[in-house]
Design a protein around this motif. Sequence first.
Motif, PDB file in Angstrom:
ATOM      1  N   ASN A 171       0.804  -1.219   0.000  1.00 51.61           N
ATOM      2  CA  ASN A 171       0.000   0.000   0.000  1.00 51.61           C
ATOM      3  C   ASN A 171       0.837   1.268   0.000  1.00 51.61           C
ATOM      4  O   ASN A 171       0.288   2.377  -0.014  1.00 51.61           O
ATOM      5  N   LEU A 172       2.165   1.119   0.039  1.00 54.17           N
ATOM      6  CA  LEU A 172       3.023   2.298  -0.033  1.00 54.17           C
ATOM      7  C   LEU A 172       2.830   2.998  -1.372  1.00 54.17           C
ATOM      8  O   LEU A 172       2.387   2.389  -2.349  1.00 54.17           O
ATOM      9  N   PRO A 173       3.148   4.298  -1.449  1.00 53.26           N
ATOM     10  CA  PRO A 173       3.082   4.991  -2.734  1.00 53.26           C
ATOM     11  C   PRO A 173       3.859   4.244  -3.800  1.00 53.26           C
ATOM     12  O   PRO A 173       4.813   3.509  -3.494  1.00 53.26           O
TER      13      PRO A 173
ATOM     14  N   SER B 291       9.403   5.234   5.413  1.00 55.35           N
ATOM     15  CA  SER B 291       9.197   5.703   6.785  1.00 55.35           C
ATOM     16  C   SER B 291       7.739   5.557   7.208  1.00 55.35           C
ATOM     17  O   SER B 291       7.437   5.489   8.398  1.00 55.35           O
ATOM     18  N   LEU B 292       6.833   5.490   6.234  1.00 49.78           N
ATOM     19  CA  LEU B 292       5.424   5.300   6.547  1.00 49.78           C
ATOM     20  C   LEU B 292       5.188   3.993   7.300  1.00 49.78           C
ATOM     21  O   LEU B 292       4.235   3.873   8.072  1.00 49.78           O
ATOM     22  N   LEU B 293       6.068   3.021   7.093  1.00 51.13           N
ATOM     23  CA  LEU B 293       5.910   1.730   7.761  1.00 51.13           C
ATOM     24  C   LEU B 293       6.144   1.841   9.264  1.00 51.13           C
ATOM     25  O   LEU B 293       5.824   0.913  10.009  1.00 51.13           O
TER      26      LEU B 293
ATOM     27  N   PRO C  70       2.345   4.636  13.024  1.00 54.44           N
ATOM     28  CA  PRO C  70       1.174   3.855  13.445  1.00 54.44           C
ATOM     29  C   PRO C  70      -0.131   4.339  12.832  1.00 54.44           C
ATOM     30  O   PRO C  70      -1.013   3.519  12.534  1.00 54.44           O
ATOM     31  N   ASN C  71      -0.276   5.647  12.627  1.00 55.20           N
ATOM     32  CA  ASN C  71      -1.520   6.152  12.049  1.00 55.20           C
ATOM     33  C   ASN C  71      -1.672   5.713  10.601  1.00 55.20           C
ATOM     34  O   ASN C  71      -2.760   5.301  10.176  1.00 55.20           O
ATOM     35  N   TRP C  72      -0.579   5.783   9.827  1.00 56.72           N
ATOM     36  CA  TRP C  72      -0.656   5.357   8.423  1.00 56.72           C
ATOM     37  C   TRP C  72      -0.894   3.852   8.345  1.00 56.72           C
ATOM     38  O   TRP C  72      -1.762   3.390   7.599  1.00 56.72           O
TER      39      TRP C  72
END
Length: 259
Positions: free
Chosen positions: A225-227, A234-236, A239-241
């Motif tokens: 689901n990453l861009p 860093s999105l990994l 926790p909110n993402w």
Amino acid sequence: MHKLIKEGTVRTGLTQGIEYNGWTIISKKAHICNSTEMDNLQKDLGIPPPEMVFGNNIVTLSKGNQTILSFNARDALAQVEHNDKNIKVAYAAEWARNSTRSDVKDVVKPYDWTYSTTYKGTGDGFEEAEEPGVDVARLQQQEPILFYDEVILYEDELADNGTTLISIRLRVMPSCFLILHRMFLRVDNVLFRINDTRIYHEFGSPYVVREYTSREDRFQTVFNNLPAAKSDVSLLGDPNWVGSKLPPPKTFTRERFVL
């Protein structure tokens, strides 16, 4: 009118909080546990503690002279799975298979080395309830924030193969308050898991609501689901993402404390 509380410093021990409508919500933050405190934790709990334990951090929720609920690292760690039969964590074998680090492959631990916990706070008197629950619509309304704080209970980098983080966020508005206790777990190449406990109260209502959810998914599913560029990994660690990409809860409970 509300009264804000602030005493001490982060170095010496910082106490912050609010008194409002007969309620007192307090957060205490202090230094990370030293070696002696960590040794005492291990003796007390029977397992090695995580790398970073803030054993003197605590959040308390009180109505008048009665403490309704509190949160602390020791009680959260007490609910990490372990017993005398040396049952391994369910994901340990898969983690080891997916790891390229020999020191992880060789480790066999008789407890959940991800430090997962189903901790929902320390306190009695909550009973199962169907309705009402947390009023999400109310929480989404624009209201002044009278008090906000964030407290960490413990954290571990899982031998550089992920992270476990237990944190608490407190938010008090004129009409209600919300306390979010969150366990965020990322085991690289294995899974993500988020266990959330929400404590909610509308001022003037005769009860406090506690909702607990547990959600998880495979690491690769969330990673996909990453861009498209897959550049912002860093999105990994957000926790909110990650939470926005997990499926509906596999576990959900609702309780209330009658005042």
